[in-house]
Motif scaffolding. Sequence first.
Motif, PDB file in Angstrom:
ATOM      1  N   HIS A  16      -0.269  69.739  18.860  1.00 40.79           N
ATOM      2  CA  HIS A  16      -1.274  70.507  19.756  1.00 40.79           C
ATOM      3  C   HIS A  16      -1.775  71.589  19.126  1.00 40.79           C
ATOM      4  CE1 HIS A  16      -0.334  67.440  22.428  1.00 40.79           C
ATOM      5  NE2 HIS A  16       1.052  68.013  22.876  1.00 40.79           N
ATOM      6  N   TYR A 198      -2.402  66.361  25.079  1.00 41.76           N
ATOM      7  CA  TYR A 198      -3.188  67.295  24.811  1.00 41.76           C
ATOM      8  C   TYR A 198      -3.983  67.724  25.942  1.00 41.76           C
ATOM      9  CZ  TYR A 198      -6.454  69.841  21.792  1.00 41.76           C
ATOM     10  OH  TYR A 198      -7.258  71.049  21.458  1.00 41.76           O
ATOM     11  N   VAL A 201      -2.416  70.101  27.948  1.00 42.66           N
ATOM     12  CA  VAL A 201      -2.292  71.308  27.114  1.00 42.66           C
ATOM     13  C   VAL A 201      -3.734  72.207  27.346  1.00 42.66           C
ATOM     14  CG1 VAL A 201      -2.059  72.408  25.075  1.00 42.66           C
ATOM     15  CG2 VAL A 201      -0.569  70.960  25.480  1.00 42.66           C
TER      16      VAL A 201
END
Length: 209
Positions: A16, A198, A201
Amino acid sequence: MNIVFLGPPGAGKGTHAQRLMKEMNIPQISTGDMFRRAIREQTPTGMDAKRYMDKGELVPDEVVVAMVKERLAEPDCANGYILDGFPRTVAQAEALDTIAHIDVALNIDVPDEIIINRLSGRRVCAACGGTFHVSLLKGDKCPECGGELFQRDDDKPATVKNRLDVYQEKTAPLIDYYAKKGILSTAKCADGGVDENYALVKAALNAKA
Ligand code: ADP
Ligand code: ZN
């Protein structure tokens, strides 16, 4: 923006952080990668770090802090950076606070079973540094560049267990450390794909940015 990535080994911090680096155009600073490079180049820091890394232990705080301090003074860090794998202890976080202002601590939360499966199946390409999971590989060569794949010494099962124990004892307290400062944001990642995680995130980052 100065970002710290928190999370157990194998949580996907590196993956990430690399994406975010490209998107935000700020460097990803991985202390694990820095140590692995130092080992390849056989520098004194590398030789010192290797003894700890092979056992899944943490490299002493003084060594890591000195290395990070030097790295953050480089010009490419002026507009922000992503710290991946640092800080790993409360002492490191305190040292970091004396040299930098951290804006967000992103905690990547992943269940233990997923971590163990990921780490023990992880293979790294000797040529390009790419990482792949055995379950997704067709042959024994790198799908990106054809290079040789290998298993990191610290991805062997006994060491994986030790790294998770070390994480719980030494690094997990940082979640509280940053929560108290009001800059913690958590992405609860599960067994979804990389894209899905992702997105979680990014959402966690945007919640604090
Ligand atoms: P992972 O997150 O997959 O465990 P890293 O590549 O971040 O792996 O780190 C590998 C090893 O390098 C760690 O197990 C530890 O020995 C050493 N290391 C990396 N960063 C630090 C740090 N901030 N403090 C102490 N040791 C570190
Ligand atoms: Zn490769």
